[in-house]
Design a protein around this motif. Structure first.
Motif, PDB file in Angstrom:
ATOM      1  N   LEU A 153      37.498  35.199  40.460  1.00 54.86           N
ATOM      2  CA  LEU A 153      37.257  35.875  39.173  1.00 54.86           C
ATOM      3  C   LEU A 153      37.312  37.400  39.241  1.00 54.86           C
ATOM      4  O   LEU A 153      37.065  38.071  38.243  1.00 54.86           O
ATOM      5  N   HIS A 154      37.644  37.964  40.414  1.00 47.33           N
ATOM      6  CA  HIS A 154      37.477  39.414  40.585  1.00 47.33           C
ATOM      7  C   HIS A 154      38.296  40.251  39.594  1.00 47.33           C
ATOM      8  O   HIS A 154      37.946  41.381  39.306  1.00 47.33           O
ATOM      9  N   ASP A 155      39.395  39.700  39.063  1.00 47.95           N
ATOM     10  CA  ASP A 155      40.268  40.471  38.166  1.00 47.95           C
ATOM     11  C   ASP A 155      40.223  39.967  36.729  1.00 47.95           C
ATOM     12  O   ASP A 155      41.063  40.357  35.921  1.00 47.95           O
ATOM     13  N   VAL A 156      39.255  39.112  36.408  1.00 48.92           N
ATOM     14  CA  VAL A 156      39.320  38.395  35.137  1.00 48.92           C
ATOM     15  C   VAL A 156      39.184  39.328  33.920  1.00 48.92           C
ATOM     16  O   VAL A 156      39.606  38.998  32.819  1.00 48.92           O
ATOM     17  N   GLY A 176      48.369  34.126  39.260  1.00 54.07           N
ATOM     18  CA  GLY A 176      48.799  33.762  40.614  1.00 54.07           C
ATOM     19  C   GLY A 176      48.081  34.581  41.679  1.00 54.07           C
ATOM     20  O   GLY A 176      47.666  34.056  42.710  1.00 54.07           O
ATOM     21  N   HIS A 177      47.914  35.873  41.409  1.00 46.98           N
ATOM     22  CA  HIS A 177      47.213  36.733  42.371  1.00 46.98           C
ATOM     23  C   HIS A 177      45.764  36.272  42.550  1.00 46.98           C
ATOM     24  O   HIS A 177      45.268  36.181  43.673  1.00 46.98           O
ATOM     25  N   SER A 178      45.108  35.935  41.449  1.00 46.20           N
ATOM     26  CA  SER A 178      43.704  35.526  41.541  1.00 46.20           C
ATOM     27  C   SER A 178      43.558  34.234  42.342  1.00 46.20           C
ATOM     28  O   SER A 178      42.645  34.105  43.162  1.00 46.20           O
ATOM     29  N   ALA A 226      40.469  40.190  50.969  1.00 51.61           N
ATOM     30  CA  ALA A 226      41.315  39.116  50.444  1.00 51.61           C
ATOM     31  C   ALA A 226      42.179  39.623  49.287  1.00 51.61           C
ATOM     32  O   ALA A 226      43.333  39.208  49.141  1.00 51.61           O
ATOM     33  N   ASP A 227      41.646  40.534  48.490  1.00 47.64           N
ATOM     34  CA  ASP A 227      42.381  41.087  47.348  1.00 47.64           C
ATOM     35  C   ASP A 227      43.626  41.828  47.822  1.00 47.64           C
ATOM     36  O   ASP A 227      44.749  41.530  47.423  1.00 47.64           O
ATOM     37  N   ARG A 228      43.443  42.776  48.720  1.00 45.14           N
ATOM     38  CA  ARG A 228      44.579  43.584  49.188  1.00 45.14           C
ATOM     39  C   ARG A 228      45.594  42.747  49.956  1.00 45.14           C
ATOM     40  O   ARG A 228      46.794  42.929  49.820  1.00 45.14           O
TER      41      ARG A 228
HETATM   42 CA    CA Z   1      43.005  42.210  42.519  1.00 45.85          CA
END
Ligand code: CA
Length: 452
Positions: free
Chosen positions: A119-122, A83-85, A191-193
């Motif tokens: 994909l940053h956390d994949v 969900g976060h991604s 965007a991540d934070r």
């Molecule tokens: Ca993240």
């Protein structure tokens, strides 16, 4: 919502425009949407994004919680990295949309940026924090491997062009040459934070952590190779910084969550030590053996998720080793360690306790642990540190740039202040269960300020 996987049918690679040669990405016949509690809807129009979401590597993120052991403190915090991604992708998509409408964005960067956001956390593993501590793995390195190695994700990205996977990996690794694209995904306000602060606040149910994200988007401006904020939006930015500050201390560093993490880490340490000493486990999944042997190939890493670990903790409650059994039982049934606060000069005071624990028959290697947490919510001046520490710049009405803490009293008050917190974790129930005739008991109780 609409998640039929017809998107996984082999699709051809993107076409190039006849006159300019620019890659034309295939659009879905019909827009797909995911219902989301934070952004209301997550919109997917590009076939590539839809196909990436459908890969096994991305679907695995459904089985990894965003906040690790936090669910043992805030029971709502069961949300996943999946969900976060999606949320980070959606924020990137909307911000790019705003930049584009103003003519502030190079369109050829849109797909690399959206793929990187998604994909940053994949590469995250199950219970990342403890996992990496014990096994020495690094989720960022796995993210790179997943994008560049032998995976479905890599095959999809390569269809765009041979160098496309590398572009996406470089944005995530912060080595991409267009710094504006990098700062959209990783900077002080990225965007991540933005997604995780709002999402974590929502799922934990806390009342801090909220800020006006849409207002921030409206005042964001590309300026050379960085993103700056219009001065008129300063209060929204202040709010964001304060929400970060609050979330760190109220949620992320919550002492109960840290207690669960200490136990989890000790379980992994114990299992690893037992394995290396030749202990015969009654139950040990193959996929864990490779991990315990020290070298885990990507294909095996991708089979690890939190359900594998939870299963192990469940069945290890019946193992012959008393320490492993007890630690697993604690984690599964939430019989956590208690803690005492330590000041900086007490940090070595646990030497005496270590000896007392040992002679009282409680193994200090597993049952006495100092945990330290520290963060700086807005700390721009740390020479030599990573890109993320670049200051937040406000664009003044005359066009000049002023660093945020120069203008904001609120931010100035917390700028550069690192708060460090040390706690000593121990099983209070074990100490209380020691026989009163044991001379160590009294001393331990006195040192840990336990009455009774
Ligand atoms: Ca993240």
């Amino acid at each position: 919502m609409s998640q039929d996987r017809s998107g996984l049918l082999p699709s051809s690679g993107p076409e190039r425009c006849g006159c300019c040669g620019m890659v034309q990405f295939e659009q879905l016949n019909e827009e797909k949407v995911f219902k989301d509690p934070v952004h209301r809807y997550i919109h997917v129009r590009d076939r590539l994004i839809w196909d990436l979401i459908g890969t096994p590597e991305f679907q695995r993120l459904r089985r990894i919680r965003q906040l690790g052991t936090t669910y043992l403190t805030f029971h709502g915090a069961e949300h996943s990295r999946f969900g976060h991604s999606l949320g980070v992708y959606e924020i990137a998509r909307r911000v790019i949309g705003i930049f584009r409408n103003r003519g502030d964005w190079d369109d050829s960067e849109t797909m690399p940026a959206l793929c990187a956001a998604l994909l940053h956390d994949v590469g995250h593993g199950p219970f990342s924090h403890s996992f990496e501590k014990v096994f020495g793995t690094n989720h960022e390195q796995f993210t790179q491997e997943i994008i560049l190695g032998d995976t479905e994700i890599h095959r999809l990205l390569s269809r765009v062009s041979a160098d496309f996977p590398k572009k996406v990996a470089d944005i995530i690794g912060k080595t991409y040459e267009n710094r504006l694209v990098v700062s959209l995904i990783s900077s002080q306000i990225d965007a991540d934070r933005m997604d995780y602060l709002l999402r974590d606040a929502y799922f934990t149910g806390v009342s801090y952590g909220h800020f006006d994200m849409e207002r921030i988007w409206r005042v964001m401006r590309p300026h050379g190779d960085q993103i700056v904020f219009k001065f008129s939006g300063m209060h929204a930015v202040e709010d964001y910084i304060m929400s970060r500050y609050q979330m760190y201390w109220q949620v992320y560093f919550h002492p109960v969550t840290r207690s669960a993490e200490v136990i989890l880490t000790q379980i992994l340490h114990r299992a690893s030590r037992l394995y290396r000493s030749g202990f015969r486990f009654k139950q040990m999944p193959d996929v864990l053996i490779r991990l315990l042997e020290g070298e885990i190939p990507l294909a095996d890493y991708l089979r690890l998720d939190e359900s594998v670990f939870m299963y192990c903790f469940q069945v290890w409650q019946d193992e012959d080793d008393a320490i492993l059994r007890d630690l697993c039982c604690r984690f599964i049934n939430r019989r956590l360690f208690k803690y005492v606060q330590l000041s900086r000069d007490q940090l070595n005071a646990d030497a005496e306790l270590t000896e007392l624990f040992r002679s009282a028959g409680i193994d200090p290697d597993y049952y006495l642990e100092v945990d330290s947490s520290s963060d700086c919510p807005y700390d721009f001046y740390r020479p030599g540190e990573e890109e993320e520490r670049l200051p937040i710049q406000l664009q003044m009405p005359d066009g000049s740039l002023h660093e945020l803490s120069r203008e904001s009293d609120v931010v100035r008050a917390i700028t550069g202040k690192r708060r460090t917190d040390h706690k000593l974790y121990y099983p209070k129930d074990r100490v209380l269960n020691l026989s009163d005739s044991l001379p160590e008991k009294k001393k331990i109780c006195a040192l840990l300020h336990i009455n009774g």
